[in-house]
Motif scaffolding. Structure first.
Motif, mmCIF file in Angstrom:
data_model
loop_
_atom_site.group_PDB
_atom_site.id
_atom_site.type_symbol
_atom_site.label_atom_id
_atom_site.label_comp_id
_atom_site.label_asym_id
_atom_site.label_seq_id
_atom_site.Cartn_x
_atom_site.Cartn_y
_atom_site.Cartn_z
ATOM 1 N N ASP A 16 23.658 41.156 5.165
ATOM 2 C CA ASP A 16 24.983 40.718 5.612
ATOM 3 C C ASP A 16 25.551 41.726 6.615
ATOM 4 O O ASP A 16 26.407 42.539 6.297
ATOM 5 N N THR A 17 25.029 41.654 7.841
ATOM 6 C CA THR A 17 25.454 42.547 8.914
ATOM 7 C C THR A 17 26.026 41.704 10.047
ATOM 8 O O THR A 17 25.792 40.494 10.103
ATOM 9 N N PRO A 18 26.751 42.318 10.961
ATOM 10 C CA PRO A 18 27.271 41.544 12.102
ATOM 11 C C PRO A 18 26.145 40.865 12.897
ATOM 12 O O PRO A 18 26.289 39.713 13.313
ATOM 13 N N ILE A 23 23.254 35.795 14.352
ATOM 14 C CA ILE A 23 22.044 34.971 14.369
ATOM 15 C C ILE A 23 22.280 33.681 13.594
ATOM 16 O O ILE A 23 21.890 32.594 14.038
ATOM 17 N N MET A 24 22.909 33.781 12.438
ATOM 18 C CA MET A 24 23.160 32.585 11.631
ATOM 19 C C MET A 24 24.136 31.631 12.336
ATOM 20 O O MET A 24 24.001 30.416 12.244
ATOM 21 N N ALA A 25 25.096 32.183 13.079
ATOM 22 C CA ALA A 25 26.016 31.333 13.843
ATOM 23 C C ALA A 25 25.252 30.588 14.937
ATOM 24 O O ALA A 25 25.497 29.403 15.176
ATOM 25 N N LEU A 26 24.320 31.280 15.599
ATOM 26 C CA LEU A 26 23.493 30.622 16.606
ATOM 27 C C LEU A 26 22.613 29.540 15.979
ATOM 28 O O LEU A 26 22.475 28.447 16.539
ATOM 29 N N GLN A 27 22.027 29.858 14.833
ATOM 30 C CA GLN A 27 21.199 28.874 14.130
ATOM 31 C C GLN A 27 22.025 27.625 13.819
ATOM 32 O O GLN A 27 21.567 26.509 14.007
ATOM 33 N N GLY A 42 18.424 31.722 1.161
ATOM 34 C CA GLY A 42 19.165 30.697 0.431
ATOM 35 C C GLY A 42 20.649 30.996 0.360
ATOM 36 O O GLY A 42 21.137 31.947 0.953
ATOM 37 N N GLN A 43 21.325 30.176 -0.385
ATOM 38 C CA GLN A 43 22.768 30.325 -0.525
ATOM 39 C C GLN A 43 23.091 31.097 -1.800
ATOM 40 O O GLN A 43 22.513 30.860 -2.860
ATOM 41 N N ARG A 44 24.019 32.006 -1.670
ATOM 42 C CA ARG A 44 24.407 32.869 -2.794
ATOM 43 C C ARG A 44 24.785 32.062 -4.039
ATOM 44 O O ARG A 44 24.367 32.383 -5.147
ATOM 45 N N SER A 45 25.552 30.992 -3.854
ATOM 46 C CA SER A 45 25.995 30.195 -5.007
ATOM 47 C C SER A 45 24.807 29.573 -5.744
ATOM 48 O O SER A 45 24.816 29.474 -6.972
ATOM 49 N N VAL A 46 23.782 29.168 -5.014
ATOM 50 C CA VAL A 46 22.594 28.581 -5.635
ATOM 51 C C VAL A 46 21.805 29.646 -6.391
ATOM 52 O O VAL A 46 21.358 29.425 -7.524
ATOM 53 N N ILE A 47 21.666 30.808 -5.792
ATOM 54 C CA ILE A 47 20.938 31.910 -6.432
ATOM 55 C C ILE A 47 21.628 32.310 -7.734
ATOM 56 O O ILE A 47 20.977 32.507 -8.758
#
Length: 69
Positions: A16-18, A23-27, A42-47
């Motif tokens: 969880d870095t800038p 990158i995730m915003a571009l994705q 994956g998603q934190r809530s699912v984990i």
């Protein structure tokens, strides 16, 4: 299972870095709602909610030698 969850969540926090968020915003921009837009971890809530049984079932169904290619 709880130990492994802690390891995965710790790994998720380390990413969880800038730069990673950019990158995730571009994705998300390029792929929209497609699964390619999601982070591989994956998603934190699912984990957090995953049970040992369900995780084992997923592993047994998808992590197969015939699916390695």
């Amino acid at each position: 299972m709880q130990t492994e969850k802690g390891v995965v969540l710790s790994e998720e926090r380390l990413h969880d870095t800038p730069g990673f968020r950019a990158i995730m915003a571009l994705q998300s921009f390029f792929y929209g709602a497609h699964p390619y837009a999601r982070a591989p971890i994956g998603q934190r809530s699912v984990i957090e909610k995953a049970s040992a049984e369900r995780t084992r079932d997923f592993y047994n169904a998808y992590y197969r030698p015939e699916r390695a290619v």
